[in-house]
Design a protein around this motif. Sequence first.
Motif, PDB file in Angstrom:
ATOM      1  N   TYR A 281       0.824  -1.210   0.000  1.00 45.12           N
ATOM      2  CA  TYR A 281       0.000   0.000   0.000  1.00 45.12           C
ATOM      3  C   TYR A 281       0.859   1.263   0.000  1.00 45.12           C
ATOM      4  O   TYR A 281       0.466   2.295  -0.565  1.00 45.12           O
ATOM      5  CB  TYR A 281      -0.941   0.001   1.204  1.00 45.12           C
ATOM      6  CG  TYR A 281      -1.980  -1.092   1.159  1.00 45.12           C
ATOM      7  CD1 TYR A 281      -2.789  -1.259   0.044  1.00 45.12           C
ATOM      8  CD2 TYR A 281      -2.156  -1.949   2.231  1.00 45.12           C
ATOM      9  CE1 TYR A 281      -3.743  -2.259  -0.005  1.00 45.12           C
ATOM     10  CE2 TYR A 281      -3.111  -2.949   2.199  1.00 45.12           C
ATOM     11  CZ  TYR A 281      -3.905  -3.102   1.079  1.00 45.12           C
ATOM     12  OH  TYR A 281      -4.850  -4.104   1.034  1.00 45.12           O
ATOM     13  N   ILE A 282       2.030   1.201   0.649  1.00 41.93           N
ATOM     14  CA  ILE A 282       2.942   2.344   0.614  1.00 41.93           C
ATOM     15  C   ILE A 282       3.354   2.627  -0.827  1.00 41.93           C
ATOM     16  O   ILE A 282       3.317   3.774  -1.298  1.00 41.93           O
ATOM     17  CB  ILE A 282       4.184   2.075   1.484  1.00 41.93           C
ATOM     18  CG1 ILE A 282       3.780   1.909   2.951  1.00 41.93           C
ATOM     19  CG2 ILE A 282       5.204   3.201   1.328  1.00 41.93           C
ATOM     20  CD1 ILE A 282       4.938   1.518   3.859  1.00 41.93           C
ATOM     21  N   ASN A 283       3.736   1.559  -1.528  1.00 45.62           N
ATOM     22  CA  ASN A 283       4.134   1.746  -2.925  1.00 45.62           C
ATOM     23  C   ASN A 283       2.956   2.179  -3.784  1.00 45.62           C
ATOM     24  O   ASN A 283       3.118   2.936  -4.741  1.00 45.62           O
ATOM     25  CB  ASN A 283       4.752   0.469  -3.464  1.00 45.62           C
ATOM     26  CG  ASN A 283       6.127   0.208  -2.872  1.00 45.62           C
ATOM     27  OD1 ASN A 283       6.844   1.137  -2.516  1.00 45.62           O
ATOM     28  ND2 ASN A 283       6.500  -1.054  -2.755  1.00 45.62           N
ATOM     29  N   GLY A 284       1.752   1.695  -3.448  1.00 42.47           N
ATOM     30  CA  GLY A 284       0.568   2.148  -4.169  1.00 42.47           C
ATOM     31  C   GLY A 284       0.329   3.633  -3.970  1.00 42.47           C
ATOM     32  O   GLY A 284      -0.041   4.355  -4.914  1.00 42.47           O
ATOM     33  N   GLY A 285       0.548   4.107  -2.742  1.00 43.49           N
ATOM     34  CA  GLY A 285       0.410   5.534  -2.475  1.00 43.49           C
ATOM     35  C   GLY A 285       1.464   6.354  -3.200  1.00 43.49           C
ATOM     36  O   GLY A 285       1.178   7.432  -3.744  1.00 43.49           O
ATOM     37  N   LYS A 286       2.695   5.850  -3.231  1.00 48.77           N
ATOM     38  CA  LYS A 286       3.753   6.540  -3.963  1.00 48.77           C
ATOM     39  C   LYS A 286       3.423   6.616  -5.446  1.00 48.77           C
ATOM     40  O   LYS A 286       3.681   7.638  -6.101  1.00 48.77           O
ATOM     41  CB  LYS A 286       5.080   5.821  -3.747  1.00 48.77           C
ATOM     42  CG  LYS A 286       5.665   6.008  -2.354  1.00 48.77           C
ATOM     43  CD  LYS A 286       7.011   5.317  -2.230  1.00 48.77           C
ATOM     44  CE  LYS A 286       7.629   5.577  -0.859  1.00 48.77           C
ATOM     45  NZ  LYS A 286       8.953   4.931  -0.715  1.00 48.77           N
ATOM     46  N   LEU A 287       2.873   5.528  -5.974  1.00 45.97           N
ATOM     47  CA  LEU A 287       2.481   5.529  -7.388  1.00 45.97           C
ATOM     48  C   LEU A 287       1.430   6.598  -7.651  1.00 45.97           C
ATOM     49  O   LEU A 287       1.535   7.364  -8.615  1.00 45.97           O
ATOM     50  CB  LEU A 287       1.946   4.145  -7.773  1.00 45.97           C
ATOM     51  CG  LEU A 287       1.395   3.998  -9.191  1.00 45.97           C
ATOM     52  CD1 LEU A 287       2.487   4.225 -10.230  1.00 45.97           C
ATOM     53  CD2 LEU A 287       0.769   2.606  -9.374  1.00 45.97           C
ATOM     54  N   ALA A 288       0.425   6.670  -6.781  1.00 49.75           N
ATOM     55  CA  ALA A 288      -0.643   7.655  -6.961  1.00 49.75           C
ATOM     56  C   ALA A 288      -0.108   9.082  -6.862  1.00 49.75           C
ATOM     57  O   ALA A 288      -0.603   9.990  -7.548  1.00 49.75           O
ATOM     58  CB  ALA A 288      -1.735   7.435  -5.915  1.00 49.75           C
ATOM     59  N   LEU A 289       0.920   9.295  -6.041  1.00 44.76           N
ATOM     60  CA  LEU A 289       1.476  10.631  -5.830  1.00 44.76           C
ATOM     61  C   LEU A 289       2.603  10.967  -6.801  1.00 44.76           C
ATOM     62  O   LEU A 289       3.189  12.047  -6.727  1.00 44.76           O
ATOM     63  CB  LEU A 289       1.997  10.745  -4.398  1.00 44.76           C
ATOM     64  CG  LEU A 289       0.926  10.700  -3.294  1.00 44.76           C
ATOM     65  CD1 LEU A 289       1.563  10.482  -1.941  1.00 44.76           C
ATOM     66  CD2 LEU A 289       0.098  11.978  -3.316  1.00 44.76           C
ATOM     67  N   GLY A 290       2.920  10.037  -7.688  1.00 41.76           N
ATOM     68  CA  GLY A 290       3.956  10.300  -8.677  1.00 41.76           C
ATOM     69  C   GLY A 290       5.356  10.263  -8.114  1.00 41.76           C
ATOM     70  O   GLY A 290       6.273  10.866  -8.675  1.00 41.76           O
ATOM     71  N   GLN A 291       5.559   9.535  -7.002  1.00 48.26           N
ATOM     72  CA  GLN A 291       6.873   9.450  -6.383  1.00 48.26           C
ATOM     73  C   GLN A 291       7.637   8.223  -6.886  1.00 48.26           C
ATOM     74  O   GLN A 291       7.066   7.316  -7.472  1.00 48.26           O
ATOM     75  CB  GLN A 291       6.727   9.404  -4.859  1.00 48.26           C
ATOM     76  CG  GLN A 291       6.087  10.657  -4.277  1.00 48.26           C
ATOM     77  CD  GLN A 291       5.954  10.586  -2.770  1.00 48.26           C
ATOM     78  OE1 GLN A 291       6.380   9.623  -2.144  1.00 48.26           O
ATOM     79  NE2 GLN A 291       5.350  11.618  -2.177  1.00 48.26           N
TER      80      GLN A 291
END
Length: 298
Positions: A281-291
């Motif tokens: 989920y951390i990586n999913g959040g980073k993906l959504a935020l363009g990180q």
Amino acid sequence: MGNGGGMGRVGGFLSETSAREIFDDPKAFIVAGTGGLGKVVATDGGVRVNGRWAFGSGSPHGTWFSPVCEVYEDGVASGRKVLVYAPRKDVFLHDNWQVSGLCATGSVDFEFRDVFVPDRFVHDFQPKPSHPGKLYRLPTLSIFPWTVATVPLGLARGARNEFLRIASQRKRRGDSLALAERELVQSELGRIDARLAAARVYLRQVMTDLLEGVEAGADLSPLRVRFRMGCTFASESALWSLDRITEIAGAVSILQRFPLERYERDARAAAKHLAMSSVAYINGGKLALGQELPLSGY
């Protein structure tokens, strides 16, 4: 069975002769070994392999074993990782699978002790396929999460079906209505069915998207992140459903003569697999935020 099924695709990485040597046996079962890193040293006509790997699911029934190893050159690790294949007769099993759940998987440690493996049974960890097809072009690290994420979902479905079997017969102490007649139970079952169905559809969708990305030659990084989120959500949904089932079932869910306690133990053990970590989920959040995405292990 999930791990053995996942390893069935190695027929697309070996020569036809080598693949037939494994799969002409109708009971062929390849045990994977990723819980460790073995040592491979080149020799005439093949390699010498040493190492010990944990979590060899299906080892008691394994006919061939395929662990991940690192190639050593002049005594120094080269960084190149390979998969090797050796028959059961060349492998030593350690009787150390004493666990609270998934007891029947027989996921013992297995060991190679200076085993000779011919070159035709060695290939890169991420190999060039010997046969066409999207299945063989999938990233190797995207196969194992799929084969384990489906297990908690299946166990939760089994627990749900077992609860349906007993719900019309059992009553909670002091209650005049059978479990099946209580609106609270009916409501919970509706929620359980919805959650399990959603998790199953999500898991199938992210794998479908990943396969389509492989076929199109697309950047797989975002697809692999979403895929691992789907695996984790499947596991979480299964455990949530099992929590609700055992809560409404009551004390019957801890009795060994009923299957519910085994479903719960097995699902909780399966959910401990690294493939279903909340880090997804951390990586999913980073993906959504363009990180930037740290895709090590994906």
